[in-house]
Design a protein around this motif. Structure first.
Motif, PDB file in Angstrom:
ATOM      1  N   ASN A 195       0.812  -1.220   0.000  1.00 25.55           N
ATOM      2  CA  ASN A 195       0.000   0.000   0.000  1.00 25.55           C
ATOM      3  C   ASN A 195       0.847   1.271   0.000  1.00 25.55           C
ATOM      4  OD1 ASN A 195      -2.458  -1.319  -0.043  1.00 25.55           O
ATOM      5  ND2 ASN A 195      -2.571  -1.494   2.191  1.00 25.55           N
ATOM      6  N   GLN A 196       2.100   1.159   0.403  1.00 32.62           N
ATOM      7  CA  GLN A 196       2.969   2.336   0.410  1.00 32.62           C
ATOM      8  C   GLN A 196       3.655   2.581  -0.935  1.00 32.62           C
ATOM      9  OE1 GLN A 196       5.450   2.826   4.124  1.00 32.62           O
ATOM     10  NE2 GLN A 196       4.574   0.831   4.590  1.00 32.62           N
ATOM     11  N   LEU A 197       3.544   1.612  -1.833  1.00 34.14           N
ATOM     12  CA  LEU A 197       4.200   1.758  -3.126  1.00 34.14           C
ATOM     13  C   LEU A 197       3.397   2.687  -4.041  1.00 34.14           C
ATOM     14  CD1 LEU A 197       5.223  -1.948  -3.846  1.00 34.14           C
ATOM     15  CD2 LEU A 197       6.691  -0.081  -3.062  1.00 34.14           C
ATOM     16  N   PRO A 198       4.095   3.474  -4.869  1.00 30.40           N
ATOM     17  CA  PRO A 198       3.396   4.396  -5.782  1.00 30.40           C
ATOM     18  C   PRO A 198       2.871   3.652  -7.006  1.00 30.40           C
ATOM     19  CG  PRO A 198       5.751   4.614  -6.097  1.00 30.40           C
ATOM     20  CD  PRO A 198       5.560   3.622  -4.974  1.00 30.40           C
ATOM     21  N   VAL A 199       1.904   2.783  -6.787  1.00 27.42           N
ATOM     22  CA  VAL A 199       1.343   1.994  -7.881  1.00 27.42           C
ATOM     23  C   VAL A 199       0.279   2.814  -8.606  1.00 27.42           C
ATOM     24  CG1 VAL A 199       0.100  -0.120  -8.475  1.00 27.42           C
ATOM     25  CG2 VAL A 199       1.760  -0.137  -6.609  1.00 27.42           C
ATOM     26  N   PRO A 200       0.335   2.924  -9.919  1.00 31.76           N
ATOM     27  CA  PRO A 200      -0.691   3.683 -10.660  1.00 31.76           C
ATOM     28  C   PRO A 200      -2.074   3.086 -10.431  1.00 31.76           C
ATOM     29  CG  PRO A 200       1.200   3.216 -12.065  1.00 31.76           C
ATOM     30  CD  PRO A 200       1.395   2.423 -10.816  1.00 31.76           C
ATOM     31  N   ARG A 201      -3.025   3.945 -10.120  1.00 37.67           N
ATOM     32  CA  ARG A 201      -4.417   3.513  -9.932  1.00 37.67           C
ATOM     33  C   ARG A 201      -5.184   3.901 -11.191  1.00 37.67           C
ATOM     34  NH1 ARG A 201      -1.352   2.328  -5.483  1.00 37.67           N
ATOM     35  NH2 ARG A 201      -2.620   1.720  -3.695  1.00 37.67           N
ATOM     36  N   LEU A 202      -5.356   2.966 -12.087  1.00 40.01           N
ATOM     37  CA  LEU A 202      -6.038   3.254 -13.346  1.00 40.01           C
ATOM     38  C   LEU A 202      -7.529   2.973 -13.231  1.00 40.01           C
ATOM     39  CD1 LEU A 202      -3.596   1.715 -15.994  1.00 40.01           C
ATOM     40  CD2 LEU A 202      -3.613   4.000 -15.016  1.00 40.01           C
ATOM     41  N   THR A 203      -8.304   3.698 -14.002  1.00 40.92           N
ATOM     42  CA  THR A 203      -9.732   3.424 -14.139  1.00 40.92           C
ATOM     43  C   THR A 203      -9.996   3.015 -15.585  1.00 40.92           C
ATOM     44  OG1 THR A 203     -10.353   5.664 -14.823  1.00 40.92           O
ATOM     45  CG2 THR A 203     -10.183   5.237 -12.446  1.00 40.92           C
ATOM     46  N   ALA A 204     -11.201   2.550 -15.842  1.00 42.15           N
ATOM     47  CA  ALA A 204     -11.553   2.101 -17.191  1.00 42.15           C
ATOM     48  C   ALA A 204     -11.460   3.228 -18.212  1.00 42.15           C
ATOM     49  CB  ALA A 204     -12.954   1.497 -17.192  1.00 42.15           C
ATOM     50  N   ALA A 205     -11.444   4.480 -17.757  1.00 41.84           N
ATOM     51  CA  ALA A 205     -11.347   5.616 -18.675  1.00 41.84           C
ATOM     52  C   ALA A 205      -9.919   5.852 -19.156  1.00 41.84           C
ATOM     53  CB  ALA A 205     -11.884   6.883 -18.003  1.00 41.84           C
ATOM     54  N   ASP A 206      -8.932   5.281 -18.468  1.00 44.35           N
ATOM     55  CA  ASP A 206      -7.536   5.466 -18.874  1.00 44.35           C
ATOM     56  C   ASP A 206      -7.239   4.643 -20.125  1.00 44.35           C
ATOM     57  OD1 ASP A 206      -6.285   7.141 -16.701  1.00 44.35           O
ATOM     58  OD2 ASP A 206      -7.117   5.532 -15.480  1.00 44.35           O
ATOM     59  N   PRO A 207      -6.537   5.227 -21.097  1.00 41.23           N
ATOM     60  CA  PRO A 207      -6.279   4.496 -22.348  1.00 41.23           C
ATOM     61  C   PRO A 207      -5.454   3.233 -22.165  1.00 41.23           C
ATOM     62  CG  PRO A 207      -5.021   6.553 -22.266  1.00 41.23           C
ATOM     63  CD  PRO A 207      -5.999   6.597 -21.142  1.00 41.23           C
ATOM     64  N   ASP A 208      -4.639   3.161 -21.095  1.00 45.54           N
ATOM     65  CA  ASP A 208      -3.816   1.974 -20.860  1.00 45.54           C
ATOM     66  C   ASP A 208      -4.556   0.880 -20.088  1.00 45.54           C
ATOM     67  OD1 ASP A 208      -1.155   2.411 -22.018  1.00 45.54           O
ATOM     68  OD2 ASP A 208      -1.084   4.128 -20.672  1.00 45.54           O
ATOM     69  N   PHE A 209      -5.725   1.199 -19.546  1.00 42.51           N
ATOM     70  CA  PHE A 209      -6.434   0.249 -18.685  1.00 42.51           C
ATOM     71  C   PHE A 209      -6.774  -1.047 -19.414  1.00 42.51           C
ATOM     72  CE2 PHE A 209     -10.298  -1.579 -16.909  1.00 42.51           C
ATOM     73  CZ  PHE A 209     -10.018  -1.627 -15.554  1.00 42.51           C
ATOM     74  N   GLN A 210      -7.530  -0.944 -20.496  1.00 45.91           N
ATOM     75  CA  GLN A 210      -7.986  -2.149 -21.181  1.00 45.91           C
ATOM     76  C   GLN A 210      -6.847  -2.944 -21.810  1.00 45.91           C
ATOM     77  OE1 GLN A 210     -11.025  -2.882 -20.539  1.00 45.91           O
ATOM     78  NE2 GLN A 210     -11.023  -4.846 -21.600  1.00 45.91           N
ATOM     79  N   PRO A 211      -5.858  -2.294 -22.460  1.00 50.31           N
ATOM     80  CA  PRO A 211      -4.739  -3.080 -22.998  1.00 50.31           C
ATOM     81  C   PRO A 211      -3.993  -3.871 -21.927  1.00 50.31           C
ATOM     82  CG  PRO A 211      -4.758  -0.904 -23.994  1.00 50.31           C
ATOM     83  CD  PRO A 211      -5.786  -0.877 -22.911  1.00 50.31           C
ATOM     84  N   ILE A 212      -3.798  -3.282 -20.746  1.00 50.95           N
ATOM     85  CA  ILE A 212      -3.097  -3.995 -19.675  1.00 50.95           C
ATOM     86  C   ILE A 212      -3.951  -5.151 -19.157  1.00 50.95           C
ATOM     87  CG2 ILE A 212      -2.348  -3.783 -17.270  1.00 50.95           C
ATOM     88  CD1 ILE A 212      -1.212  -1.052 -17.951  1.00 50.95           C
ATOM     89  N   VAL A 213      -5.238  -4.888 -18.930  1.00 50.62           N
ATOM     90  CA  VAL A 213      -6.138  -5.936 -18.439  1.00 50.62           C
ATOM     91  C   VAL A 213      -6.171  -7.117 -19.416  1.00 50.62           C
ATOM     92  CG1 VAL A 213      -8.558  -6.487 -18.006  1.00 50.62           C
ATOM     93  CG2 VAL A 213      -7.574  -4.407 -17.039  1.00 50.62           C
ATOM     94  N   GLN A 214      -6.320  -6.812 -20.716  1.00 47.98           N
ATOM     95  CA  GLN A 214      -6.452  -7.899 -21.684  1.00 47.98           C
ATOM     96  C   GLN A 214      -5.133  -8.639 -21.898  1.00 47.98           C
ATOM     97  OE1 GLN A 214      -8.544  -6.960 -25.268  1.00 47.98           O
ATOM     98  NE2 GLN A 214     -10.455  -6.630 -24.166  1.00 47.98           N
ATOM     99  N   ALA A 215      -4.008  -7.920 -21.869  1.00 43.97           N
ATOM    100  CA  ALA A 215      -2.722  -8.599 -22.015  1.00 43.97           C
ATOM    101  C   ALA A 215      -2.486  -9.540 -20.836  1.00 43.97           C
ATOM    102  CB  ALA A 215      -1.594  -7.568 -22.120  1.00 43.97           C
TER     103      ALA A 215
END
Length: 282
Positions: free
Chosen positions: A5-25
């Motif tokens: 939880n302390q790591l700076p992990v990107p919090r993407l939502t479905a509106a982010d252009p990288d969201f779906q490509p990462i999920v599907q890959a």
């Protein structure tokens, strides 16, 4: 979990252009058996049938994920290269693939308006062409291929004229990345530079579609990804513009091309063409 939880992990939502490509890959890497069908469908896949099991395909997906994540963290190419070098047990070809994916996924560089234009991809108002005279697929240059490539440019110009106008970018690949015009410049002593390229472009268009059309084009040479490309602004035509084409049987005829979606399509002759012309130039 506290460390995580302390790591700076990107919090993407479905509106982010990288969201779906990462999920599907990720889903294609994970969902390789029927027991993962529900997870695959939740990720937008058809099921485990879309899972990737061959090593080459899996390696490509992993490289794509590495490249996308590196961009999400805002890393420069030098920083990503350094990070990859800190994994001595990872094979060099895996690191090279990740770095290549990082480069491919990097946003285009250039004038913000031009970057926005190519970022939207090909549309009914925008078309990308890799070259005007020289094949970029490795085929040896020839007069025949040059004639074909120039004819494609003419067809695209006519299609925009017969629709609502638009922008033709030459020296840009289908992904919206700058390839530059160096091969076209070097293809003839009469071209050589941007001035020669513009003269040749207007000459090709003028011969095929008329000098009035050639004079109406607004031609400029912006920079994309550090390379000079050609931007052609084409107005909506005041009247229909026909292109002289040769059928397979060697017969010449006039064709009416129109921009439909992201393609130049021919309007068949007869009633359909008459209807389009009457509607477009009412």
């Amino acid at each position: 979990m506290f460390y995580f939880n302390q790591l700076p992990v990107p919090r993407l939502t479905a509106a982010d252009p990288d969201f779906q490509p990462i999920v599907q890959a990720a889903a294609r890497l994970i969902c390789t058996a029927p027991e993962f069908d529900d997870l695959a469908k939740a990720a937008g896949l058809r099921g485990s049938l879309d899972g990737v099991t061959d090593e080459a395909g899996r390696a490509a997906l992993r490289a794509e994920l590495d490249g996308r994540v590196a961009h999400l963290y805002g890393l420069t190419e030098a920083e990503f290269t350094h990070i990859l070098a800190t994994f001595p047990l990872v094979a060099q070809e895996v690191k090279d693939a990740a770095l290549a994916a990082f480069r491919d996924l990097a946003p285009p560089e250039g004038d913000p308006e031009l970057v926005r234009l190519v970022g939207g991809g090909e549309t009914d108002r925008v078309e990308f062409k890799s070259s005007m005279r020289v094949p970029v697929d490795g085929s040896p240059p020839s007069k025949e291929l040059t004639a074909v490539l120039e004819a494609v440019i003419v067809k695209e110009v006519a299609a925009f004229l017969n629709a609502q106008g638009g922008t033709l970018l030459i020296g840009v690949n289908d992904a919206g990345r700058g390839l530059g015009l160096a091969p076209d410049y070097a293809s003839s002593n009469k071209i050589g530079d941007r001035d020669g390229f513009e003269r040749h472009l207007r000459g090709v268009v003028g011969t095929a579609l008329g000098q009035t059309v050639a004079a109406a084009l607004a031609v400029s040479f912006p920079t994309l990804d550090g390379l000079e490309i050609c931007r052609v602004e084409i107005p909506a035509g005041a009247e229909e513009t026909f292109v002289l084409v040769t059928d397979r049987g060697g017969q010449k005829r006039e064709a009416l091309y129109v921009r439909m979606g992201n393609k130049a399509e021919e309007i068949p002759g007869g009633r359909e063409m008459t209807k389009y012309v009457r509607t477009r130039w009412a």
